[in-house]
Design a protein around this motif. Structure first.
Motif, short mmCIF file in Angstrom:
data_model
loop_
_atom_site.label_atom_id
_atom_site.label_comp_id
_atom_site.label_asym_id
_atom_site.label_seq_id
_atom_site.Cartn_x
_atom_site.Cartn_y
_atom_site.Cartn_z
N ASP A 193 63.05 61.20 85.70
CA ASP A 193 63.99 62.02 86.48
C ASP A 193 63.38 63.37 86.87
O ASP A 193 63.67 63.91 87.94
N ILE A 194 62.56 63.93 85.99
CA ILE A 194 61.90 65.21 86.29
C ILE A 194 60.84 65.01 87.37
O ILE A 194 60.72 65.80 88.31
N SER A 195 60.08 63.92 87.26
CA SER A 195 58.92 63.70 88.15
C SER A 195 59.30 63.37 89.58
O SER A 195 58.50 63.60 90.49
N LYS A 196 60.49 62.82 89.80
CA LYS A 196 60.78 62.21 91.09
C LYS A 196 60.92 63.19 92.25
O LYS A 196 60.76 62.82 93.40
N HIS A 197 61.20 64.46 91.95
CA HIS A 197 61.58 65.38 93.03
C HIS A 197 60.41 65.96 93.82
O HIS A 197 60.55 66.20 95.02
N SER A 198 59.29 66.24 93.17
CA SER A 198 58.18 66.88 93.90
C SER A 198 56.87 66.63 93.17
O SER A 198 56.84 66.30 91.98
N SER A 199 55.77 66.81 93.90
CA SER A 199 54.45 66.63 93.29
C SER A 199 54.20 67.68 92.22
O SER A 199 53.52 67.41 91.22
N GLU A 200 54.76 68.89 92.41
CA GLU A 200 54.57 69.96 91.41
C GLU A 200 55.21 69.59 90.08
O GLU A 200 54.63 69.77 89.01
N LEU A 201 56.43 69.06 90.15
CA LEU A 201 57.12 68.66 88.92
C LEU A 201 56.42 67.47 88.28
O LEU A 201 56.27 67.41 87.05
N ALA A 202 55.98 66.52 89.11
CA ALA A 202 55.25 65.37 88.57
C ALA A 202 53.95 65.83 87.91
O ALA A 202 53.56 65.32 86.85
N GLN A 203 53.30 66.81 88.51
CA GLN A 203 52.05 67.33 87.94
C GLN A 203 52.29 67.96 86.57
O GLN A 203 51.47 67.83 85.65
N THR A 204 53.43 68.63 86.42
CA THR A 204 53.79 69.22 85.12
C THR A 204 53.90 68.14 84.05
O THR A 204 53.44 68.31 82.92
N VAL A 205 54.51 67.02 84.42
CA VAL A 205 54.65 65.90 83.49
C VAL A 205 53.28 65.30 83.16
O VAL A 205 52.99 64.97 82.00
N VAL A 206 52.41 65.21 84.17
CA VAL A 206 51.06 64.69 83.96
C VAL A 206 50.25 65.62 83.06
O VAL A 206 49.55 65.18 82.14
N ASP A 207 50.37 66.92 83.32
CA ASP A 207 49.60 67.91 82.55
C ASP A 207 49.96 67.91 81.07
O ASP A 207 49.16 68.36 80.23
N ALA A 208 51.15 67.41 80.76
CA ALA A 208 51.56 67.34 79.34
C ALA A 208 50.99 66.10 78.65
O ALA A 208 51.29 65.84 77.48
N GLY A 209 50.18 65.33 79.38
CA GLY A 209 49.51 64.17 78.78
C GLY A 209 50.36 62.91 78.74
O GLY A 209 50.13 62.02 77.91
N SER A 210 51.31 62.81 79.67
CA SER A 210 52.27 61.70 79.59
C SER A 210 51.69 60.35 80.02
O SER A 210 52.07 59.31 79.47
N ILE A 211 50.78 60.35 81.00
CA ILE A 211 50.37 59.09 81.61
C ILE A 211 49.77 58.12 80.60
O ILE A 211 50.12 56.93 80.57
N ALA A 212 48.89 58.61 79.75
CA ALA A 212 48.22 57.72 78.78
C ALA A 212 49.24 57.06 77.86
O ALA A 212 49.15 55.86 77.56
N HIS A 213 50.22 57.84 77.40
CA HIS A 213 51.23 57.29 76.48
C HIS A 213 52.15 56.31 77.20
O HIS A 213 52.52 55.27 76.64
#
Length: 508
Positions: A193-213
């Motif tokens: 839900d956080i990631s869907k709105h913009s690339s900036e918000l999605a980047q924040t989720v990525v920067d927290a190391g989410s993709i690997a998990h």
């Protein structure tokens, strides 16, 4: 009055409050009771109980409020206007885990209805307290807090940014690593839900190391968790090439393709959506999916389901085909065209037909070979019918017309074009006749077939404006044949012959 009697009075009062509160909570769980409770002024009765000295009564009152607020936005508005939210937020930090879960439920129930209600939850200072709850020892409290944060973040980028600014993302990433499946699901859903709105918000989720998990959970046996994991990855990948590449670099291919065969239809849909969001960006990313066997897997998936579950797969084929001739040919070789033709013919929903038409147009627009592959699936008459049908939605008419034009501009397979000579309106007929005028001058076999099939006769029946492009095309076609053949198939020629019979004087 004895001390014992006084204690009995208070004990009875407590029992009555407890019983009343529990009854209201039970009644609030059934939709048919909600209006009666609302008319009875239930909100003003429950509010003081949030401050009760007995924790059980506080929790039950919060649960009842949450159930009522969850029911509709009028009741959620009543919670907001009743000044209940600040009290909940204040108590959220102080009380036990049962109350925390109940209070977070109320916040979630209010926030879900609209951005206005979610903003009211933010304005009362709930975010900081909810984020603190993400660090709670109890998994149920974490889950309730993550759920509330997700319901706030899903509405728009501003509310999502507020959740990010409160420091929720790193803690949500920790939550998806917890052993409890329910907590993993809700945390992944909130990250989505956080990631869907913009690339900036999605980047924040990525920067927290989410993709690997998230990537590690793609094959988790829990269907609901897989749905949320795949959704989160697709919401990250959709925004930009860089984000899509980061998702791909987590080595999700070819593993993710197995999810297209899942028994859960929403796992299938979310998997196809993820592949679509990656494929749409560049030919290189699309080629990577092709190399992993993704085209055939998506086509099989489309064939195994119906309705909206098919939609992302249909669009994925269109995006892949749009990039290059070779990628469009990969869709053809994998037998994507017959499957899209089935969707175009069988699906009752117009938006799915429209997506199928668009995808076929993307495949057929490249070269004569591509157009021939589409035309041989007998989709041209169907596209024409959908374009001309007054019952078709505006989007379906537009997509069908565009697909027809894309295919007609490249199609040199005349047998597939001939049926259109009989039904096409002038704006489409021009393209059809134009293709005949290109092919017939250079193909003697095609010229003969055009006569025997009735095509030349039909050409003579077309009424075209003198000097128009359509008339030029007709002239070009007529010039491919002896004058007497053209005359023979012209309207009225049989009558002319009969008149000559009448006028002929036999030589005896």
């Amino acid at each position: 009055m004895s001390q014992r009697h006084v204690l009995q009075v208070f004990e009875q009062y407590q029992k009555a409050r407890t019983s009343s509160c529990q009854t209201v909570a039970e009644l609030a769980n059934r939709p048919q009771n909600v209006e009666t409770l609302q008319n009875a002024g239930v909100m003003s009765l429950l509010r003081p109980l949030l401050l009760d000295v007995v924790p059980t009564i506080q929790q039950t009152a919060a649960l009842a409020l949450g159930r009522l607020a969850n029911f509709n936005d009028d009741l959620a508005e009543a919670v907001v206007k009743g000044d209940i939210l600040p009290q909940l937020v204040y108590s959220l930090a102080e009380q036990n885990r049962f109350y925390k879960k109940a209070a977070a439920f109320v916040l979630r129930a209010v926030a879900k209805h609209s951005p206005h209600h979610a903003q009211a939850v933010v304005d009362c200072g709930a975010l900081d307290t909810l984020v603190i709850c993400l660090e709670d020892f109890d998994p149920g409290v974490k889950e309730s807090a993550a759920w509330a944060l997700g319901y706030i973040a899903r509405h728009n980028a501003e509310l999502s940014q507020a959740v990010v600014d409160a420091g929720a993302v790193p803690l949500l990433v920790l939550c998806i690593q917890e052993p409890e499946i329910a907590l993993k699901r809700i945390a992944a859903s909130t990250l989505s839900d956080i990631s869907k709105h913009s690339s900036e918000l999605a980047q924040t989720v990525v920067d927290a190391g989410s993709i690997a998990h998230l990537a590690q959970m793609i094959l988790n046996p829990d269907e609901k968790l897989k749905r949320q994991v795949l959704s989160a990855l697709s919401q990250i990948a959709k925004h930009s090439v860089d984000l899509a590449e980061m998702v791909v670099e987590a080595e999700i291919f070819p593993i993710v393709l197995t999810c297209l065969k899942d028994t859960d239809e929403y796992v299938k849909k979310n998997t196809a959506t993820l592949i679509r969001e990656i494929a749409k960006h560049t030919p290189e990313l699309a080629q990577l999916i092709v190399n992993a066997g993704g085209i055939a897997a998506v086509i099989d998936c489309i064939g195994s389901c119906k309705g909206n579950i098919r939609l992302p797969g249909i669009m994925m084929l269109g995006y892949v085909a749009a990039h290059t001739e070779n990628l469009a040919m990969a869709v053809i070789v994998s037998k994507g065209v017959p499957q899209l033709a089935i969707c175009l013919a069988d699906e009752p929903e117009h938006h799915i037909k429209a997506a199928s038409a668009w995808a076929l147009g993307q495949i057929g627009r490249h070269t004569p070979d591509h157009a021939r592959a589409v035309a041989l699936a007998n989709v041209l008459p169907r596209l024409l019918s959908l374009y001309m049908d007054a019952e078709s939605s505006e989007d379906l008419q537009v997509k069908a017309k565009k697909a027809l034009k894309n295919i007609l501009q490249k199609c040199t397979h005349l047998p597939a074009l001939e049926p259109l000579l009989h039904d096409a309106p002038p704006n489409i007929l021009k393209h059809v006749v134009g293709q005949f005028s290109k092919v017939l001058p250079h193909d003697s076999k095609a010229r003969r077939l055009f006569v025997t099939s009735g095509g030349l006769k039909k050409i003579q029946e077309i009424s075209a404006e003198p000097g128009s492009l359509l008339q030029e095309y007709i002239n070009t076609i007529n010039n491919c044949y002896p004058e007497e053949i053209v005359r023979y198939y012209s309207p009225g020629f049989s009558q002319t012959l009969l008149e000559r019979v009448d006028q002929y004087q036999p030589v005896i």
